[in-house]
Structure formats: C-alpha cells, structure tokens
Enzyme design. Structure first.
Site, PDB file in Angstrom:
ATOM      1  N   GLU A 150      -0.358   0.522 -12.289  1.00 40.66           N
ATOM      2  CA  GLU A 150      -0.877   1.861 -12.565  1.00 40.66           C
ATOM      3  C   GLU A 150       0.316   2.798 -12.692  1.00 40.66           C
ATOM      4  O   GLU A 150       1.233   2.782 -11.858  1.00 40.66           O
ATOM      5  CB  GLU A 150      -1.809   2.357 -11.452  1.00 40.66           C
ATOM      6  CG  GLU A 150      -2.300   3.786 -11.740  1.00 40.66           C
ATOM      7  CD  GLU A 150      -3.360   4.326 -10.780  1.00 40.66           C
ATOM      8  OE1 GLU A 150      -3.690   3.642  -9.793  1.00 40.66           O
ATOM      9  OE2 GLU A 150      -3.841   5.447 -11.044  1.00 40.66           O
ATOM     10  N   ASN A 210      -3.679   7.485 -16.036  1.00 41.99           N
ATOM     11  CA  ASN A 210      -4.745   8.380 -15.584  1.00 41.99           C
ATOM     12  C   ASN A 210      -5.025   9.459 -16.622  1.00 41.99           C
ATOM     13  O   ASN A 210      -4.113  10.087 -17.153  1.00 41.99           O
ATOM     14  CB  ASN A 210      -4.352   9.038 -14.255  1.00 41.99           C
ATOM     15  CG  ASN A 210      -4.366   8.039 -13.127  1.00 41.99           C
ATOM     16  OD1 ASN A 210      -5.430   7.665 -12.634  1.00 41.99           O
ATOM     17  ND2 ASN A 210      -3.187   7.562 -12.735  1.00 41.99           N
ATOM     18  N   GLU A 249      -7.803   5.360 -16.929  1.00 38.26           N
ATOM     19  CA  GLU A 249      -8.607   5.586 -15.736  1.00 38.26           C
ATOM     20  C   GLU A 249      -9.173   7.007 -15.770  1.00 38.26           C
ATOM     21  O   GLU A 249      -8.424   7.980 -15.810  1.00 38.26           O
ATOM     22  CB  GLU A 249      -7.764   5.374 -14.475  1.00 38.26           C
ATOM     23  CG  GLU A 249      -7.251   3.950 -14.354  1.00 38.26           C
ATOM     24  CD  GLU A 249      -6.611   3.663 -12.996  1.00 38.26           C
ATOM     25  OE1 GLU A 249      -6.483   4.579 -12.163  1.00 38.26           O
ATOM     26  OE2 GLU A 249      -6.234   2.493 -12.783  1.00 38.26           O
ATOM     27  N   ASP A 300     -12.592   5.650 -12.334  1.00 33.04           N
ATOM     28  CA  ASP A 300     -11.717   5.757 -11.164  1.00 33.04           C
ATOM     29  C   ASP A 300     -12.474   6.384  -9.996  1.00 33.04           C
ATOM     30  O   ASP A 300     -13.465   7.082 -10.190  1.00 33.04           O
ATOM     31  CB  ASP A 300     -10.519   6.654 -11.540  1.00 33.04           C
ATOM     32  CG  ASP A 300      -9.284   6.388 -10.698  1.00 33.04           C
ATOM     33  OD1 ASP A 300      -9.360   5.633  -9.718  1.00 33.04           O
ATOM     34  OD2 ASP A 300      -8.230   6.960 -11.037  1.00 33.04           O
ATOM     35  N   GLU A 354      -8.368  -0.075  -4.702  1.00 33.29           N
ATOM     36  CA  GLU A 354      -7.069   0.550  -4.455  1.00 33.29           C
ATOM     37  C   GLU A 354      -7.025   1.075  -3.028  1.00 33.29           C
ATOM     38  O   GLU A 354      -8.060   1.244  -2.395  1.00 33.29           O
ATOM     39  CB  GLU A 354      -6.792   1.666  -5.461  1.00 33.29           C
ATOM     40  CG  GLU A 354      -7.655   2.865  -5.283  1.00 33.29           C
ATOM     41  CD  GLU A 354      -7.374   3.959  -6.293  1.00 33.29           C
ATOM     42  OE1 GLU A 354      -6.515   3.781  -7.164  1.00 33.29           O
ATOM     43  OE2 GLU A 354      -8.036   4.987  -6.191  1.00 33.29           O
TER      44      GLU A 354
HETATM   45  P1  C2E Z   1      -5.452   7.946  -8.060  1.00 33.55           P
HETATM   46  O1  C2E Z   1      -5.602   7.805  -9.525  1.00 33.55           O
HETATM   47  O2  C2E Z   1      -6.625   7.572  -7.226  1.00 33.55           O
HETATM   48  O3  C2E Z   1      -4.159   7.099  -7.697  1.00 33.55           O
HETATM   49  C1  C2E Z   1      -3.979   6.386  -6.500  1.00 33.55           C
HETATM   50  C2  C2E Z   1      -3.197   7.196  -5.487  1.00 33.55           C
HETATM   51  O4  C2E Z   1      -3.215   6.515  -4.247  1.00 33.55           O
HETATM   52  C3  C2E Z   1      -1.718   7.364  -5.840  1.00 33.55           C
HETATM   53  O5  C2E Z   1      -1.298   8.602  -5.293  1.00 33.55           O
HETATM   54  C4  C2E Z   1      -1.065   6.219  -5.074  1.00 33.55           C
HETATM   55  O6  C2E Z   1       0.296   6.434  -4.793  1.00 33.55           O
HETATM   56  C5  C2E Z   1      -1.896   6.232  -3.821  1.00 33.55           C
HETATM   57  N1  C2E Z   1      -1.954   4.924  -3.147  1.00 33.55           N
HETATM   58  C6  C2E Z   1      -1.867   3.702  -3.708  1.00 33.55           C
HETATM   59  N2  C2E Z   1      -2.016   2.739  -2.785  1.00 33.55           N
HETATM   60  C7  C2E Z   1      -2.205   3.355  -1.601  1.00 33.55           C
HETATM   61  C8  C2E Z   1      -2.413   2.875  -0.258  1.00 33.55           C
HETATM   62  O7  C2E Z   1      -2.476   1.689   0.027  1.00 33.55           O
HETATM   63  N3  C2E Z   1      -2.583   3.835   0.696  1.00 33.55           N
HETATM   64  C9  C2E Z   1      -2.540   5.173   0.427  1.00 33.55           C
HETATM   65  N4  C2E Z   1      -2.706   6.023   1.436  1.00 33.55           N
HETATM   66  N5  C2E Z   1      -2.357   5.657  -0.831  1.00 33.55           N
HETATM   67  C10 C2E Z   1      -2.179   4.752  -1.832  1.00 33.55           C
HETATM   68  P2  C2E Z   1      -0.470   9.647  -6.167  1.00 33.55           P
HETATM   69  O8  C2E Z   1       0.510   8.924  -7.041  1.00 33.55           O
HETATM   70  O9  C2E Z   1       0.037  10.703  -5.249  1.00 33.55           O
HETATM   71  O10 C2E Z   1      -1.566  10.249  -7.131  1.00 33.55           O
HETATM   72  C11 C2E Z   1      -2.607  11.042  -6.641  1.00 33.55           C
HETATM   73  C12 C2E Z   1      -3.616  11.355  -7.718  1.00 33.55           C
HETATM   74  O11 C2E Z   1      -3.050  12.176  -8.738  1.00 33.55           O
HETATM   75  C13 C2E Z   1      -4.101  10.109  -8.464  1.00 33.55           C
HETATM   76  O12 C2E Z   1      -5.076   9.448  -7.678  1.00 33.55           O
HETATM   77  C14 C2E Z   1      -4.665  10.736  -9.719  1.00 33.55           C
HETATM   78  O13 C2E Z   1      -5.949  11.252  -9.482  1.00 33.55           O
HETATM   79  C15 C2E Z   1      -3.698  11.875  -9.944  1.00 33.55           C
HETATM   80  N6  C2E Z   1      -2.724  11.472 -10.974  1.00 33.55           N
HETATM   81  C16 C2E Z   1      -1.598  10.725 -10.846  1.00 33.55           C
HETATM   82  N7  C2E Z   1      -0.956  10.586 -12.017  1.00 33.55           N
HETATM   83  C17 C2E Z   1      -1.713  11.241 -12.939  1.00 33.55           C
HETATM   84  C18 C2E Z   1      -1.601  11.470 -14.349  1.00 33.55           C
HETATM   85  O14 C2E Z   1      -0.660  11.001 -15.025  1.00 33.55           O
HETATM   86  N8  C2E Z   1      -2.587  12.201 -14.929  1.00 33.55           N
HETATM   87  C19 C2E Z   1      -3.630  12.707 -14.205  1.00 33.55           C
HETATM   88  N9  C2E Z   1      -4.571  13.440 -14.863  1.00 33.55           N
HETATM   89  N10 C2E Z   1      -3.787  12.517 -12.897  1.00 33.55           N
HETATM   90  C20 C2E Z   1      -2.829  11.793 -12.262  1.00 33.55           C
HETATM   91 CA    CA Z   2      -8.362   6.194  -7.726  1.00 38.13          CA
HETATM   92 CA    CA Z   3      -6.085   6.237 -10.926  1.00 42.14          CA
HETATM   93 CA    CA Z   4      -7.880   9.817  -6.299  1.00 42.94          CA
END
Ligand code: C2E
Ligand code: CA
Ligand code: CA
Ligand code: CA
Length: 273
Positions: A58, A115, A147, A177, A234
């Site tokens: 991802e 995403n 996603e 998602d 996830e």
């Molecule tokens: P998401 O799409 O649900 O992505 C998964 C988030 O959970 C990611 O946080 C990831 O680092 C984190 N994660 C993965 N495995 C674990 C785990 O085992 N435990 C815990 N506690 N966390 C885990 P991240 O990278 O901070 O992203 C947060 C949210 O920001 C994403 O949730 C998504 O909704 C958004 N996001 C990230 N990149 C993009 C993007 O390029 N475009 C858009 N529109 N939204 C994005």
């Molecule tokens: Ca997610």
């Molecule tokens: Ca995602």
């Molecule tokens: Ca999320």
C-alpha cells in the site's frame, strides 16, 4: 524520550529520534509544499495469509520536513480536501509512488494500492490521467488497486457507480477501505464494482483481546468471501491476529506484525531479505 519513541513508533517505522510533526498545518503550507513537489509516499507490504509471501504494497502519503520527520497524512489530507487542493495533491503523491515503486509491478505479479479521496471521484479527468501515468511508467492498470473509503458525501449511488466504472473500464481494481466503520454499506458492497474488501484496523488490532472483534472479523471475512471478494486485513499487529485471520480464510494481511511503511529503498531491501 520514551513517550516520544512511543509516539514515533505509532505513526511511522521505528525511528526513536524522529519525533512526529504535530504543528497545525495551514493551507498556505500545503500549497507551498505542492509547488515544491514535496509530497512523497511510503510503502507498506501486504502478504498472503496462506503462503506468507509478499503480494504487494500500500502506498501511503508522506510529507517530509526539512528539519527531519514527516507529517503523517491524517494531518493534511482532510485539510487538502477542505481547501480544494486534494486533486493536485493526489496526483503528486501518485506520480511519486508510480515513479518510485520498490519493485516493478511485473516482479512476482505485485499489486500496488493507492488511496483515493472520495473527492477525487468527482474529478472526471482523473481516471484517464491515471491511465496515462501508468503507461508512462510501464505499469499495467491491473496491478493498481484503488482504495476508496465511503463517506457521507457519496450519497448519490448512481454518480458513485459512474465514476467507479470509469476506473474499472480502464482496468484498475477497486477496494473498499475501512470496511465495518462509517458509511460502508452492504448494498454498496454487492452492487458497486469492488473486487476487494479491507477490514478496518479497529477490529483487527483488537483481535487478540476482544471477543467482539473476533466475531465481527469472522463475519466480515465470510461476507467478503461469499461475495467473491479478495479480503484484506490491515492493522495486523501480532501473531495471534495473523493466525486467526489465516484460519478464517482471510486472503491477505498488512500491519506492523509484518512490516511498517518504509521508503522505497527500504521496502525494496525488505522484500529481498
Ligand atoms: P488507511 O488507508 O486505513 O491506511 C492504513 C494506516 O494504518 C496507515 O497510516 C498505516 O501506516 C497504518 N498502519 C498499518 N499497519 C498498522 C498496524 O499494524 N498498526 C497501526 N496502529 N497502524 C497501522 P497512515 O500512513 O498514517 O495513513 C493514515 C490514513 O491517511 C490512511 O488510512 C488513509 O486514509 C489516509 N491516506 C494515506 N495516504 C493517502 C493518500 O495518498 N491519499 C488519501 N486520500 N488518503 C491517504
Ligand atoms: Ca484502511
Ligand atoms: Ca488504505
Ligand atoms: Ca483509515
């Protein structure tokens, strides 16, 4: 420092000296970073529950700071959505991700998940733009998974179907998602052209401690499988969760138990070890 390490490890790969950036972000800063081409992506592995093998990554937005550290996406995506910058921002993140894949998508048939903001679905030029970007990087759209998180703004099912279809007909795969929280509904799941369901991490993280989560996850896996969807969990943080998911027939797992998000070269090295 222990607390800082804890905070840092909760938001990014273990880097105890790097503290998360917690200043409020302004629209001007967002726009300036766009002009400076500052947005990047990190890559988090997804593995097969059956074989344990890498199936893809991802791509997660990151905003590196000059003074070190990263602003996590939770702190700027919604502001970008509110301020009308999300389409430009998404394109910059995708451009970075597609040009910096840790392994080429051709290697072992890997899939890359990106995403999509619900607001991106309103941009009718986006599907064609994305296809062109993939072609420039010699990436087949079938190795890209978009996603989508459902929100209340998607209250027009016909318009939603129309824009999702614009991606499907170009060969992109669609994943729903954060399933199980918010607005994702069963009807949408069955009628819209999704090929994958991602169980929200809220249930997955608590699998080892909550009987309620175990029941919800079991039901969602059953539902996804009976609809013929690829089911991904996830937030897999421990072995208990991983084994539980595998035994229930979940297809893929993603989470800190497997690996944290990493920059492209670290992700590439991880996949070769
Ligand atoms: P998401 O799409 O649900 O992505 C998964 C988030 O959970 C990611 O946080 C990831 O680092 C984190 N994660 C993965 N495995 C674990 C785990 O085992 N435990 C815990 N506690 N966390 C885990 P991240 O990278 O901070 O992203 C947060 C949210 O920001 C994403 O949730 C998504 O909704 C958004 N996001 C990230 N990149 C993009 C993007 O390029 N475009 C858009 N529109 N939204 C994005
Ligand atoms: Ca997610
Ligand atoms: Ca995602
Ligand atoms: Ca999320």
């Amino acid at each position: 420092t222990e607390l800082l390490a804890l905070l840092a490890s909760d938001t990014e790969e273990i880097a105890p000296l790097r503290k998360p950036y917690m200043q409020p972000v302004s629209v001007d800063q967002l726009r300036q970073a766009l002009n400076n081409n500052a947005y990047e992506a990190h890559f988090q592995p997804k593995t097969s529950c059956f074989t344990g093998k890498l199936v893809g990554f991802e791509c997660l937005a990151r905003w590196p700071q000059k003074e070190g550290g990263m602003i996590p996406p939770d702190q700027f995506i919604s502001l970008a959505e509110q301020s009308g910058l999300i389409n430009e921002l998404t394109r910059q993140i995708y451009r970075y991700a597609l040009a910096n894949l840790p392994l080429t998508a051709r290697d072992q048939n890997l899939k890359y998940a990106l995403n999509l903001s619900p607001l991106n679905l309103l941009d009718q030029t986006f599907p064609r733009w994305l296809l062109t970007e993939c072609q420039k990087n010699d990436i087949s759209p079938s190795s890209i998974i978009l996603e989508v998180t459902e929100t209340a703004s998607m209250d027009n099912p016909l318009a939603l179907l129309e824009s999702l279809t614009q991606f499907r007909i170009r060969g992109f795969q669609l994943s729903i998602d954060d399933f199980g929280v918010g607005y994702s509904s069963l009807v949408q799941l069955a009628r819209l052209p999704f090929s994958e369901l991602k169980i929200d991490q809220m249930f997955v993280k608590t699998l080892s401690t909550s009987e309620e989560s175990q029941k919800i996850v079991a039901a969602v896996i059953g539902l996804g499988k009976s609809l013929g969807l690829n089911v991904v969990a996830e937030g897999v943080e421990d072995e208990i969760a991983f084994n539980y998911l595998r035994d229930l027939g979940c297809d893929e797992a993603q989470g800190y138990f497997i690996a944290r998000p990493m920059d492209s070269s670290a992700a590439s090295a991880w996949s070769k070890k």
